[in-house]
Write a protein that holds these residues in place. Structure first.
Motif, PDB file in Angstrom:
ATOM      1  N   TRP A 373      66.132 160.587  -7.479  1.00 47.26           N
ATOM      2  CA  TRP A 373      67.403 159.875  -7.312  1.00 47.26           C
ATOM      3  C   TRP A 373      68.527 160.835  -6.948  1.00 47.26           C
ATOM      4  O   TRP A 373      69.376 160.537  -6.104  1.00 47.26           O
ATOM      5  N   LYS A 378      68.663 158.068   0.169  1.00 49.13           N
ATOM      6  CA  LYS A 378      68.201 156.692   0.360  1.00 49.13           C
ATOM      7  C   LYS A 378      68.009 155.981  -0.980  1.00 49.13           C
ATOM      8  O   LYS A 378      68.362 154.804  -1.130  1.00 49.13           O
ATOM      9  N   ILE A 379      67.459 156.681  -1.952  1.00 51.80           N
ATOM     10  CA  ILE A 379      67.255 156.091  -3.282  1.00 51.80           C
ATOM     11  C   ILE A 379      68.597 155.872  -3.978  1.00 51.80           C
ATOM     12  O   ILE A 379      68.806 154.838  -4.626  1.00 51.80           O
ATOM     13  N   ARG A 381      71.421 155.222  -2.566  1.00 52.12           N
ATOM     14  CA  ARG A 381      72.069 154.062  -1.935  1.00 52.12           C
ATOM     15  C   ARG A 381      71.515 152.754  -2.500  1.00 52.12           C
ATOM     16  O   ARG A 381      72.257 151.799  -2.718  1.00 52.12           O
ATOM     17  N   LYS A 382      70.209 152.726  -2.712  1.00 53.90           N
ATOM     18  CA  LYS A 382      69.576 151.506  -3.228  1.00 53.90           C
ATOM     19  C   LYS A 382      70.012 151.187  -4.661  1.00 53.90           C
ATOM     20  O   LYS A 382      70.011 150.020  -5.070  1.00 53.90           O
ATOM     21  N   THR A 383      70.348 152.209  -5.434  1.00 49.78           N
ATOM     22  CA  THR A 383      70.696 151.989  -6.844  1.00 49.78           C
ATOM     23  C   THR A 383      72.208 151.915  -7.082  1.00 49.78           C
ATOM     24  O   THR A 383      72.629 151.616  -8.197  1.00 49.78           O
ATOM     25  N   MET A 431      64.765 149.246  -8.406  1.00 50.44           N
ATOM     26  CA  MET A 431      65.510 149.109  -7.157  1.00 50.44           C
ATOM     27  C   MET A 431      64.775 149.675  -5.941  1.00 50.44           C
ATOM     28  O   MET A 431      65.103 149.320  -4.814  1.00 50.44           O
ATOM     29  N   ILE A 432      63.805 150.559  -6.156  1.00 50.63           N
ATOM     30  CA  ILE A 432      63.095 151.137  -5.014  1.00 50.63           C
ATOM     31  C   ILE A 432      61.845 150.314  -4.691  1.00 50.63           C
ATOM     32  O   ILE A 432      61.396 149.497  -5.496  1.00 50.63           O
ATOM     33  N   GLY A 433      61.278 150.543  -3.497  1.00 47.38           N
ATOM     34  CA  GLY A 433      60.103 149.794  -3.063  1.00 47.38           C
ATOM     35  C   GLY A 433      58.802 150.349  -3.623  1.00 47.38           C
ATOM     36  O   GLY A 433      58.758 151.439  -4.198  1.00 47.38           O
ATOM     37  N   GLU A 436      57.726 153.803  -2.204  1.00 52.96           N
ATOM     38  CA  GLU A 436      58.471 154.917  -2.812  1.00 52.96           C
ATOM     39  C   GLU A 436      57.969 155.203  -4.224  1.00 52.96           C
ATOM     40  O   GLU A 436      57.866 156.370  -4.633  1.00 52.96           O
TER      41      GLU A 436
END
Length: 460
Positions: A373, A378-379, A381-383, A431-433, A436
């Motif tokens: 994180w 990218k991670i 941004r997702k969180t 929150m991540i895919g 990931e």
């Protein structure tokens, strides 16, 4: 579900009656009943049922571990298990206060020479002797009775973890599931019934942290935070003083969310000014207190001292490396399962340390996810939207707390802010895919195995 739980608990009590005695198990049932009543009364709406369920599951799990430890201890003829302070300090002093005859006499003796900046554990002995006298009514085993007094608080830690997950917008079923994972798999479980003050302090920390998530300013909430800080100083003065940071965290959050922003702003300015004056006035006492505390704990650690000393010689980066090193303990994860691994003897280093081995893996999973994180935009941004303002404040406060404790290899002192980073881990995880998660999980597995090999080869 509840009926099944109580049937199973009856069998556990019968087992306990065989290895301890019937009176102590009766006392344990009394404490369980008291915990159920409080967990129901102190919560509202649907949270009542969930809180009672959490309380029972955690009390039941902690009781099994407690009885296993006691059985192992008595079978091997030990006077204590896992923590030398139990025999050398907490139990004899508690017994001495109980020997005064009445709880009032004990309180007079405990509080006789009270000094705010003293490192004496006034709060702990006030609590422990109360349960000691209650245990005497049941004619309970003193050692197990004191363990039960700690076990009584452990499920409330779980309830506070559940509440913190809820205020961080986790759905109810996930909050419940993650509460059980944190409470049963992390280092918290290891201390669930140990006759030490760490569970008491952890609970106070979590209550204080939870209050900083309140959106509207109120003098009553502010009073509760101040009260929690004061009570915490009675258990461990230096961590109680650190909790003062909860006040500006609460004020900063309510300034942004309260309908009476100007009023809150004025109150905040007044309070922070008053705090600054107090800090200036008692600066040398506070500085001396933290220096003494650091020396005592740094000198008292026998595991990993060399590694920590090397890391501490590296400015800033060494402190962060020490935080990760502390979280990864024990290294290797089976290090504390045998008496030959440490200098304190088989009472401390034995198979009953097994919860620490599970906690080491769990901590490492959290470490790798948090590092991902930190370093992968990218991670982050997702969180971003999932991390609230009060949560971000607590992450920063937690980082300061861990940074200040970096030289001390003692996870029990870090548990409160470990919880905050456990919650961050679950936010990231949700929150991540899937892809990931697979990549990060692969890194966790390979790095954990590598870490154990390094631990074996270099005996760190």
């Amino acid at each position: 579900m509840i009926i099944l739980f109580f049937i199973v608990f009856i069998f556990v009590s019968l087992f306990g009656a065989l290895i301890v005695d019937f009176q102590t198990m009766l006392y344990m049932w009394f404490v369980l009943l008291l915990g159920n009543i409080l967990s129901y009364v102190l919560n509202k709406g649907e949270a009542k049922i969930k809180s009672v369920k959490i309380y029972n599951i955690l009390f039941f799990s902690g009781a099994i571990y407690m009885l296993m430890c006691y059985s192992f201890m008595t079978d091997n003829g030990y006077d204590y298990l896992l923590a030398p302070d139990i025999k050398g300090y907490f139990l004899p002093w508690t017994q001495e206060y109980i020997d005064t005859g009445t709880y009032w006499n004990a309180l007079n003796k405990i509080w006789h020479d009270y000094n705010f900046f003293s490192r004496f554990h006034t709060g702990y002995f006030t609590y422990a002797t109360l349960f000691g006298f209650i245990g005497e009514i049941f004619n309970a085993n003193f050692y197990v009775g004191q363990q039960i007094s700690v076990l009584f608080l452990y499920p409330f830690v779980g309830i506070m973890v559940y509440k913190l997950l809820q205020v961080n917008d986790f759905k109810d079923y996930k909050a419940f599931r993650y509460t059980l994972i944190i409470s049963l798999v992390s280092i918290i479980f290891f201390f669930s019934s140990q006759v030490l003050r760490d569970i008491h302090i952890l609970l106070l920390f979590l209550i204080g942290i939870y209050l900083t998530f309140k959106k509207e300013f109120s003098f009553f909430n502010l009073f509760k935070i101040v009260f929690i800080i004061y009570i915490n100083t009675l258990f461990r003065i230096e961590t109680g003083l650190f909790l003062i940071l909860l006040i500006p965290a609460y004020l900063l959050h309510t300034i942004q969310t309260s309908k009476y922003r100007n009023l809150v702003l004025g109150i905040s300015f007044t309070i922070i000014t008053f705090m600054f004056i107090l800090f200036s006035f008692y600066y040398y006492q506070i500085k001396l207190l933290f220096e003494i505390n650091q020396e005592i704990y740094a000198d008292g650690i026998d595991t990993g001292r060399g590694v920590i000393a090397i890391l501490q010689s590296i400015p800033i980066a060494g402190d962060f490396a020490s935080i990760i090193y502390n979280a990864a303990q024990p290294l290797p994860f089976w290090a504390r399962l045998q008496s030959s691994s440490g200098g304190m003897g088989p009472e401390v280093y034995n198979i009953m340390n097994f919860p620490r081995s599970f906690a080491a893996l769990f901590n490492w999973i959290v470490v790798i996810y948090v590092l991902a994180w930190v370093f992968i935009r990218k991670i982050r941004r997702k969180t971003k939207k999932a991390i609230s303002k009060p949560m971000s404040y607590q992450l920063w406060i937690g980082l300061i707390f861990l940074f200040m404790q970096a030289a001390v290899v003692a996870q029990r002192r870090l548990m409160a802010y470990y919880v905050i980073y456990y919650i961050l881990f679950f936010i990231i995880y949700n929150m991540i895919g899937k892809q990931e998660r697979k990549y990060i999980s692969a890194v966790v597995i390979f790095s954990f195995v590598f870490l154990q090999l390094v631990g074996v080869l270099y005996k760190i």
